[in-house]
Write an enzyme that holds these catalytic residues in place. Structure first.
Site, short mmCIF file in Angstrom:
data_model
loop_
_atom_site.label_atom_id
_atom_site.label_comp_id
_atom_site.label_asym_id
_atom_site.label_seq_id
_atom_site.Cartn_x
_atom_site.Cartn_y
_atom_site.Cartn_z
N PHE A 43 1.22 -1.03 0.24
CA PHE A 43 0.09 0.27 -0.58
C PHE A 43 0.93 1.60 0.01
O PHE A 43 1.01 2.18 -1.50
CB PHE A 43 -0.64 0.05 1.54
CG PHE A 43 -2.07 -1.18 1.17
CD1 PHE A 43 -1.59 -2.34 1.67
CD2 PHE A 43 -3.40 -0.99 0.73
CE1 PHE A 43 -2.25 -3.54 1.46
CE2 PHE A 43 -3.62 -2.10 0.37
CZ PHE A 43 -4.01 -2.89 1.10
N ARG A 44 2.08 1.38 0.82
CA ARG A 44 2.62 2.31 1.09
C ARG A 44 3.72 2.73 0.74
O ARG A 44 5.06 3.48 0.24
CB ARG A 44 2.95 2.49 2.49
CG ARG A 44 1.75 2.85 3.17
CD ARG A 44 0.97 2.90 4.93
NE ARG A 44 -0.04 2.87 5.35
CZ ARG A 44 -1.05 2.60 4.93
NH1 ARG A 44 -0.55 0.92 4.56
NH2 ARG A 44 -2.75 2.39 5.82
N ASN B 292 -2.94 -8.94 5.38
CA ASN B 292 -3.61 -9.41 4.10
C ASN B 292 -4.87 -9.73 2.90
O ASN B 292 -5.49 -10.71 4.06
CB ASN B 292 -2.46 -10.10 2.69
CG ASN B 292 -1.18 -9.37 3.40
OD1 ASN B 292 -1.44 -7.89 3.66
ND2 ASN B 292 -0.43 -10.21 3.18
N ASP C 282 -5.31 -10.71 0.40
CA ASP C 282 -4.92 -11.62 -1.17
C ASP C 282 -5.51 -13.45 -0.56
O ASP C 282 -5.47 -13.97 -2.11
CB ASP C 282 -3.94 -11.65 -1.60
CG ASP C 282 -2.23 -11.63 -0.63
OD1 ASP C 282 -1.28 -10.90 -0.36
OD2 ASP C 282 -3.07 -12.84 0.17
N CYS D 180 -23.67 -7.85 2.37
CA CYS D 180 -24.31 -6.30 2.40
C CYS D 180 -24.03 -5.42 3.18
O CYS D 180 -24.12 -5.51 4.73
CB CYS D 180 -26.18 -6.43 1.74
SG CYS D 180 -26.53 -4.94 2.22
N CYS E 59 -32.17 -6.34 0.63
CA CYS E 59 -32.56 -4.73 0.60
C CYS E 59 -32.42 -3.90 -0.50
O CYS E 59 -32.41 -3.22 -0.20
CB CYS E 59 -31.94 -4.49 2.09
SG CYS E 59 -30.80 -4.31 1.79
N ARG F 188 11.66 -4.09 5.22
CA ARG F 188 12.87 -3.05 4.46
C ARG F 188 13.68 -2.06 5.52
O ARG F 188 14.76 -1.87 6.20
CB ARG F 188 12.42 -2.68 3.04
CG ARG F 188 12.78 -2.12 1.90
CD ARG F 188 13.03 -1.22 0.81
NE ARG F 188 12.29 -2.90 0.15
CZ ARG F 188 10.59 -2.41 -0.14
NH1 ARG F 188 10.15 -1.84 -0.31
NH2 ARG F 188 10.60 -3.50 -1.28
N1 APR Z 1 11.06 -6.13 0.95
C1 APR Z 1 10.46 -6.30 2.32
N2 APR Z 1 10.28 -5.70 2.65
C2 APR Z 1 9.05 -4.73 2.01
C3 APR Z 1 8.66 -5.46 1.34
C4 APR Z 1 9.58 -7.03 0.65
N3 APR Z 1 9.84 -7.13 -0.52
N4 APR Z 1 8.02 -5.54 0.11
C5 APR Z 1 7.05 -4.02 0.75
N5 APR Z 1 7.84 -4.18 2.19
C6 APR Z 1 7.68 -3.83 2.87
C7 APR Z 1 7.85 -1.94 2.96
O1 APR Z 1 8.38 -1.23 3.18
C8 APR Z 1 6.52 -1.89 4.32
O2 APR Z 1 7.34 -1.12 4.90
O3 APR Z 1 6.36 -4.26 3.63
C9 APR Z 1 5.56 -2.80 4.39
C10 APR Z 1 4.85 -2.82 3.87
O4 APR Z 1 3.23 -1.40 4.61
P1 APR Z 1 2.31 -1.03 4.12
O5 APR Z 1 2.42 -0.95 2.16
O6 APR Z 1 1.80 -0.65 4.89
O7 APR Z 1 0.57 -2.73 3.84
P2 APR Z 1 0.72 -2.70 4.97
O8 APR Z 1 1.34 -2.47 6.64
O9 APR Z 1 0.50 -4.14 5.08
O10 APR Z 1 -0.44 -1.93 5.73
C11 APR Z 1 -1.63 -2.05 6.24
O11 APR Z 1 -2.62 -0.43 5.52
O12 APR Z 1 -4.06 0.26 3.80
C12 APR Z 1 -4.40 -0.97 4.79
O13 APR Z 1 -5.92 -2.54 4.62
C13 APR Z 1 -4.79 -2.13 4.59
O14 APR Z 1 -4.12 -3.61 5.54
C14 APR Z 1 -3.52 -2.67 4.96
C15 APR Z 1 -3.25 -1.65 6.27
ZN ZN Z 2 -29.26 -6.03 2.28
#
Ligand code: APR
Ligand code: ZN
Length: 264
Positions: free
Chosen positions: A42-43, A115, A117, A142, A169, A232
Site C-alpha cells: 500500500f505505502r 492481507n 489476498d 450487504c 434490501c 525493508r
Molecule cells: N521486502 C521487505 N520489505 C518489504 C517488501 C519486500 N519485498 N515489500 C514491501 N515491504 C515493506 C514496505 O517497506 C513496508 O514497510 O512492507 C511494508 C508494507 O507496508 P504497507 O504498504 O503499509 O502495508 P501494510 O502494513 O500491510 O498496510 C496495513 O493498511 O491500507 C491498509 O488495510 C490496508 O492491511 C492494510 C493496512
Molecule cells: Zn441488504
C-alpha cells in the site's frame, strides 16, 4: 562494510537460534509479505496502491477503502477490486512457505495477517492457525442489512463493471474486507487478547505497522519475549526493546538466509 556484513550475519544467526528454540511463534504479516508474489503493497513510494489511484480522483488515497466514501461513491473500489480480485495469477512466495514451515515444525502459534489476498490459505495453513484481521475476498455481504451474498455472483458483477446490490434490501454488497470505519472480526480481538501471553517469539514481517488496532499486537507480547522484525525498514516500536532483532532488507533474501542458518 566488512563490519556491517558481520553484524548482519550475527543478527540472522541470533534470529535463527530464537526460531530453533521457540515452539509458540506469533507471526504478524502485512502487504510486504505478498509483494514478491506480484501484489503491490500500500505505502511503498511509487509502487504502492496508494500511489497509483490518481485516476479515481479520490479525496485522499485511503478513501478507496473507507466505508463512508464507499457508500457515496462505490465505483472506485469496484474498479480496484476488478484488477485485484485474487485469482489464479497470484501464488504464495518463499516467505509464505517459510511461515508454513514454522507450522510444519510445530512452531507456529498463529499467523495474524492484514492481507486480503488469501495466499496464506493456498499454502494449506489450517484456518485455526490463521487470523484474517482485515477480512478477505472469500465471502461477501450487504453493507446495509448484513445479509450474506454469493462471492462468485459479486465477483462476476465486478468483472462486468456492474455494482452488486443486495437481493434482500438493494443495499450495496462488497467482499468482506474490512474498510476503514468498520470493525475487525471478533476472532481478531479474542485471539489478540490470548495469543501474546502464549507466544515465546514474535515475528513481524512485511508491514509498516501504520494501521491500528493490528499494529498494537507487536507491543502486546511481554517484555521477555524476543521480537524479530523482517522488513525493508524499521517500523513501529521495533528497536525500543534491547532484545529486538531487526532484519532489514528484502523479505525473500532474509527468509532464505534464516532457513540456511536453521538448516531447513
Ligand atoms: N521486502 C521487505 N520489505 C518489504 C517488501 C519486500 N519485498 N515489500 C514491501 N515491504 C515493506 C514496505 O517497506 C513496508 O514497510 O512492507 C511494508 C508494507 O507496508 P504497507 O504498504 O503499509 O502495508 P501494510 O502494513 O500491510 O498496510 C496495513 O493498511 O491500507 C491498509 O488495510 C490496508 O492491511 C492494510 C493496512
Ligand atoms: Zn441488504
Amino acid at each position: 562494510m566488512f563490519m556491517t556484513r558481520i553484524l548482519i550475519r550475527n543478527c540472522h544467526q541470533k534470529a535463527a537460534k530464537e526460531i530453533e528454540r521457540a515452539s509458540n511463534i506469533l507471526v504478524m504479516a502485512g502487504a510486504g509479505l505478498s509483494t514478491p508474489s506480484g501484489i503491490p503493497d500500500f505505502r511503498t513510494p511509487g509502487s504502492g496502491v496508494y500511489d497509483n489511484l490518481k485516476k479515481f480522483n479520490l479525496p485522499y488515497p485511503e478513501a478507496i477503502f473507507d466505508i463512508r466514501y464507499f457508500r457515496s461513491k462505490p465505483e472506485p473500489f469496484y474498479e480496484w477490486a476488478k484488477e485485484f480480485f485474487p485469482g489464479v495469477n497470484y501464488q504464495p512466495n518463499d516467505a509464505h512457505w517459510f511461515i508454513k514451515r514454522l507450522h510444519d515444525h510445530q512452531k507456529l502459534l498463529r499467523l495474524f495477517t492484514q492481507n486480503i489476498d488469501g495466499l496464506e490459505r493456498i499454502t494449506d495453513l489450517p484456518d485455526e492457525k490463521l487470523v484474517f484481521a482485515h477480512g478477505s475476498f472469500s465471502t461477501a455481504s450487504c453493507t446495509f442489512c448484513g445479509s450474506n451474498a454469493d462471492i462468485d455472483t459479486v465477483k462476476a458483477s465486478i468483472l462486468k463493471d456492474e455494482v452488486p446490490y443486495c437481493t434482500q434490501c438493494s443495499g450495496l454488497v462488497k467482499p468482506d474486507i474490512v474498510f476503514f470505519g468498520e470493525n475487525l472480526p471478533i476472532r481478531f480481538f479474542t485471539l489478540q487478547d490470548a495469543d501474546p501471553e502464549l507466544a515465546d517469539l514474535l515475528i513481524c514481517i512485511g508491514t509498516s505497522l501504520e494501521v491500528y488496532p493490528f499494529a498494537n499486537l507487536a507491543d502486546l507480547v511481554p517484555d521477555n519475549v524476543v521480537r524479530v522484525l523482517i522488513n525493508r525498514d524499521t517500523v513501529g516500536s521495533f528497536g525500543r526493546r534491547k532484545s529486538d532483532i531487526i532484519l532489514n532488507g528484502d523479505i525473500i533474501d532474509i527468509v532464505h538466509k534464516l532457513e540456511k542458518e536453521i538448516n531447513w
